[in-house]
Write a protein that holds these residues in place. Structure first.
Motif, PDB file in Angstrom:
ATOM      1  N   LEU A  81      -2.749  11.515   2.200  1.00 30.22           N
ATOM      2  CA  LEU A  81      -3.857  11.612   1.445  1.00 30.22           C
ATOM      3  C   LEU A  81      -3.789  10.415   0.314  1.00 30.22           C
ATOM      4  N   GLY A  82      -4.237   9.453   0.303  1.00 31.21           N
ATOM      5  CA  GLY A  82      -4.269   8.511  -0.633  1.00 31.21           C
ATOM      6  C   GLY A  82      -5.562   8.466  -1.659  1.00 31.21           C
ATOM      7  N   ILE A  83      -4.862   8.515  -2.834  1.00 34.57           N
ATOM      8  CA  ILE A  83      -5.770   8.505  -3.842  1.00 34.57           C
ATOM      9  C   ILE A  83      -5.864   7.251  -4.927  1.00 34.57           C
ATOM     10  N   GLY A  84      -6.860   6.274  -5.162  1.00 38.45           N
ATOM     11  CA  GLY A  84      -6.725   5.425  -6.113  1.00 38.45           C
ATOM     12  C   GLY A  84      -7.608   5.795  -7.075  1.00 38.45           C
ATOM     13  N   MET A  85      -7.188   5.535  -8.471  1.00 39.04           N
ATOM     14  CA  MET A  85      -7.993   5.698  -9.657  1.00 39.04           C
ATOM     15  C   MET A  85      -8.030   4.288 -10.602  1.00 39.04           C
ATOM     16  N   ALA A 109      -2.031  -4.527  -1.861  1.00 38.16           N
ATOM     17  CA  ALA A 109      -3.016  -4.743  -0.676  1.00 38.16           C
ATOM     18  C   ALA A 109      -3.387  -3.041  -0.437  1.00 38.16           C
ATOM     19  N   GLY A 110      -3.861  -2.616  -1.193  1.00 36.23           N
ATOM     20  CA  GLY A 110      -4.431  -1.254  -0.921  1.00 36.23           C
ATOM     21  C   GLY A 110      -5.522  -1.309   0.145  1.00 36.23           C
ATOM     22  N   ARG A 111      -5.889  -0.108   0.896  1.00 38.73           N
ATOM     23  CA  ARG A 111      -6.936  -0.011   1.994  1.00 38.73           C
ATOM     24  C   ARG A 111      -7.702   1.243   1.423  1.00 38.73           C
ATOM     25  N   GLY A 112      -9.109   0.889   1.726  1.00 39.00           N
ATOM     26  CA  GLY A 112     -10.052   1.821   1.760  1.00 39.00           C
ATOM     27  C   GLY A 112     -10.497   2.414   2.699  1.00 39.00           C
ATOM     28  N   ARG A 113     -11.592   3.242   2.760  1.00 31.89           N
ATOM     29  CA  ARG A 113     -12.267   3.676   4.138  1.00 31.89           C
ATOM     30  C   ARG A 113     -12.889   2.505   4.567  1.00 31.89           C
ATOM     31  N   ARG A 161     -20.939   4.309 -11.153  1.00 28.35           N
ATOM     32  CA  ARG A 161     -19.714   3.282 -10.747  1.00 28.35           C
ATOM     33  C   ARG A 161     -18.545   4.015 -10.335  1.00 28.35           C
ATOM     34  N   LYS A 162     -17.869   3.418  -9.351  1.00 26.51           N
ATOM     35  CA  LYS A 162     -16.712   4.168  -8.860  1.00 26.51           C
ATOM     36  C   LYS A 162     -15.381   4.199  -9.664  1.00 26.51           C
ATOM     37  N   LEU A 163     -15.031   5.333  -9.849  1.00 23.83           N
ATOM     38  CA  LEU A 163     -13.993   5.735 -10.535  1.00 23.83           C
ATOM     39  C   LEU A 163     -12.532   5.803  -9.915  1.00 23.83           C
ATOM     40  N   ALA A 164     -12.900   6.440  -8.729  1.00 18.69           N
ATOM     41  CA  ALA A 164     -11.845   6.641  -7.815  1.00 18.69           C
ATOM     42  C   ALA A 164     -12.074   6.876  -6.364  1.00 18.69           C
ATOM     43  N   GLY A 165     -11.223   6.496  -5.513  1.00 20.27           N
ATOM     44  CA  GLY A 165     -11.516   6.613  -4.156  1.00 20.27           C
ATOM     45  C   GLY A 165     -10.503   7.577  -3.163  1.00 20.27           C
ATOM     46  N   VAL A 166     -10.745   7.843  -2.120  1.00 17.34           N
ATOM     47  CA  VAL A 166      -9.864   8.827  -1.432  1.00 17.34           C
ATOM     48  C   VAL A 166      -9.749   8.254   0.179  1.00 17.34           C
ATOM     49  N   LEU A 167      -8.650   8.082   0.529  1.00 15.18           N
ATOM     50  CA  LEU A 167      -8.782   7.789   2.175  1.00 15.18           C
ATOM     51  C   LEU A 167      -7.421   8.757   2.705  1.00 15.18           C
ATOM     52  N   ILE A 196      -4.014   3.569 -10.826  1.00 14.50           N
ATOM     53  CA  ILE A 196      -2.949   4.309  -9.967  1.00 14.50           C
ATOM     54  C   ILE A 196      -3.191   4.273  -8.606  1.00 14.50           C
ATOM     55  N   ALA A 197      -2.160   4.452  -7.861  1.00 18.05           N
ATOM     56  CA  ALA A 197      -2.228   4.316  -6.632  1.00 18.05           C
ATOM     57  C   ALA A 197      -1.346   5.534  -5.875  1.00 18.05           C
ATOM     58  N   VAL A 198      -1.745   6.690  -5.494  1.00 22.26           N
ATOM     59  CA  VAL A 198      -0.856   7.621  -4.992  1.00 22.26           C
ATOM     60  C   VAL A 198      -0.855   8.007  -3.520  1.00 22.26           C
ATOM     61  N   GLN A 255     -11.113  -2.937   1.532  1.00 15.01           N
ATOM     62  CA  GLN A 255      -9.694  -3.134   0.552  1.00 15.01           C
ATOM     63  C   GLN A 255     -10.191  -2.320  -0.668  1.00 15.01           C
ATOM     64  N   TRP A 256      -8.699  -2.108  -1.235  1.00 15.04           N
ATOM     65  CA  TRP A 256      -8.759  -1.379  -2.668  1.00 15.04           C
ATOM     66  C   TRP A 256      -8.125  -2.350  -3.354  1.00 15.04           C
ATOM     67  N   ALA A 257      -8.924  -2.534  -4.586  1.00 17.46           N
ATOM     68  CA  ALA A 257      -8.033  -4.020  -5.132  1.00 17.46           C
ATOM     69  C   ALA A 257      -6.929  -3.673  -5.803  1.00 17.46           C
ATOM     70  N   SER A 282       0.917  -1.223   0.131  1.00 20.10           N
ATOM     71  CA  SER A 282       0.014  -0.076  -0.113  1.00 20.10           C
ATOM     72  C   SER A 282       1.064   1.258  -0.019  1.00 20.10           C
ATOM     73  N   THR A 283       0.509   2.052  -0.730  1.00 24.08           N
ATOM     74  CA  THR A 283       1.410   3.317  -0.818  1.00 24.08           C
ATOM     75  C   THR A 283       1.410   3.933   0.390  1.00 24.08           C
ATOM     76  N   GLN A 284       0.149   4.185   1.136  1.00 27.46           N
ATOM     77  CA  GLN A 284       0.198   4.494   2.576  1.00 27.46           C
ATOM     78  C   GLN A 284       0.983   3.977   3.598  1.00 27.46           C
ATOM     79  N   ASN A 285       1.190   2.555   3.340  1.00 28.65           N
ATOM     80  CA  ASN A 285       2.101   1.802   4.249  1.00 28.65           C
ATOM     81  C   ASN A 285       3.712   2.140   3.868  1.00 28.65           C
TER      82      ASN A 285
HETATM   83  C1  BTN Z   1     -11.888   4.199  -0.572  1.00 27.59           C
HETATM   84  O1  BTN Z   1     -12.605   4.448  -1.614  1.00 27.59           O
HETATM   85  O2  BTN Z   1     -12.578   3.420   0.461  1.00 27.59           O
HETATM   86  C2  BTN Z   1     -10.477   4.731  -0.500  1.00 27.59           C
HETATM   87  C3  BTN Z   1      -9.579   4.039  -1.354  1.00 27.59           C
HETATM   88  C4  BTN Z   1      -8.217   4.628  -1.379  1.00 27.59           C
HETATM   89  C5  BTN Z   1      -7.259   3.860  -2.079  1.00 27.59           C
HETATM   90  C6  BTN Z   1      -6.007   4.458  -2.090  1.00 27.59           C
HETATM   91  S1  BTN Z   1      -4.896   3.771  -3.389  1.00 27.59           S
HETATM   92  C7  BTN Z   1      -3.578   4.857  -2.712  1.00 27.59           C
HETATM   93  C8  BTN Z   1      -3.631   4.970  -1.437  1.00 27.59           C
HETATM   94  N1  BTN Z   1      -2.985   3.568  -0.905  1.00 27.59           N
HETATM   95  C9  BTN Z   1      -4.115   2.551  -0.134  1.00 27.59           C
HETATM   96  O3  BTN Z   1      -3.607   1.739   0.459  1.00 27.59           O
HETATM   97  N2  BTN Z   1      -5.236   3.413  -0.247  1.00 27.59           N
HETATM   98  C10 BTN Z   1      -5.134   4.411  -1.003  1.00 27.59           C
END
Ligand code: BTN
Length: 248
Positions: free
Chosen positions: A137-141, A57-61, A121-127, A74-76, A65-67, A34-37
């Motif tokens: 500030l994590g953003i996945g698209m 192994a990205g995570r979401g709110r 449908r979800k294009l991007a998420g923010v954590l 992209i994961a930033v 999980q973030w796939a 995970s880029t957060q990790n």
């Molecule tokens: C959500 O929609 O619940 C938030 C998803 C956030 C995913 C991004 S991808 C980059 C960053 N790294 C992570 O593990 N999560 C965020």
């Protein structure tokens, strides 16, 4: 790294150098959990931006999980001065929306609190996570995906599925440029940008909040205060941190 990925660091560094704002230094990993990790492990400082060619192994709110991005998403993570009050999450959603719009040439939606969606449908998420004196500030698209696992099939969409002919590098460039702008906006400006894209006002929905479920019509969305939901029992403000919803 593929040829494209080997260019990411220099190309993205040019973007942050050219766009005044809080973003300063790019780190690109070939793969990370995970880029957060990764940001935590690096003890990254404010101004650092961490991305990865693959995030496994990205995570979401809310513990979701973030796939795995494989070679498609992209994961930033942007490391920023810590601030309370939700401005970073809203700026992240506005930035992701602007980045998508710049490529798609169409308006996209924001579903409270900070999902970027198109046609439901979800294009991007923010954590946003707070660590010591910085915020991550994590953003996945979703960018190049053409198919989804069954559990995401009717809930996720990619830029490519929306007709965009863009690379992941293009999407990263657009996102960092948009983030440099959005992070400089104040709350009033962010509320305005958010309201232009809000998709929930007028929707009937059921919300799970601690200890109860509330069904009603969304009357107002204030990204900093939450949602105002009305039903026969009155009006209720629901805070972003405590509700998950089922529309319909
Ligand atoms: C959500 O929609 O619940 C938030 C998803 C956030 C995913 C991004 S991808 C980059 C960053 N790294 C992570 O593990 N999560 C965020």
């Amino acid at each position: 790294m593929s040829d494209e990925v080997s260019r990411w660091r220099d190309e993205l560094q040019c973007v942050v150098d050219a766009n005044p704002g809080p973003l300063r230094r790019i780190t690109v990993f070939r793969a990370t959990d995970s880029t957060q990790n990764a940001a935590r492990r690096m003890n990254a400082r404010s101004g650092e931006v961490i991305t990865a060619a693959r995030q496994t192994a990205g995570r979401g709110r809310m513990g979701r999980q973030w796939a795995d991005t494989y070679d498609d998403g992209i994961a930033v993570t942007m490391v920023l001065p810590r601030e309370d009050g939700g401005r970073l999450a809203i700026a992240g959603a506005v930035a992701a929306a602007h980045a998508a719009e710049a490529t798609l040439n169409r308006r996209v939606g924001i579903k409270w609190p900070n999902d970027v969606i198109v046609d439901g449908r979800k294009l991007a998420g923010v954590l946003v996570e707070q660590v010591a004196n910085v915020a991550l500030l994590g953003i996945g698209m979703n960018v190049l995906q053409t198919s989804w696992p069954a559990e995401l099939a009717d809930r996720a969409v990619s830029m490519r599925q929306l007709g965009a002919d863009c690379t992941r590098l293009n999407a990263l460039r657009a996102l960092l440029k948009a983030a440099s702008t959005a992070l400089a906006l104040d709350e009033r400006q962010l509320v305005h940008e958010y309201a232009l894209r809000d998709v929930l006002v007028g929707a009937n929905a059921t919300f799970n909040v601690p200890g109860e479920r509330i069904t009603g019509t969304v009357l107002q969305v204030d990204p900093f205060r939450g949602l105002l939901v009305g039903n026969d029992e009155g009006e209720h403000w629901l805070a972003a941190a405590t509700a998950s919803m089922h529309i319909g």
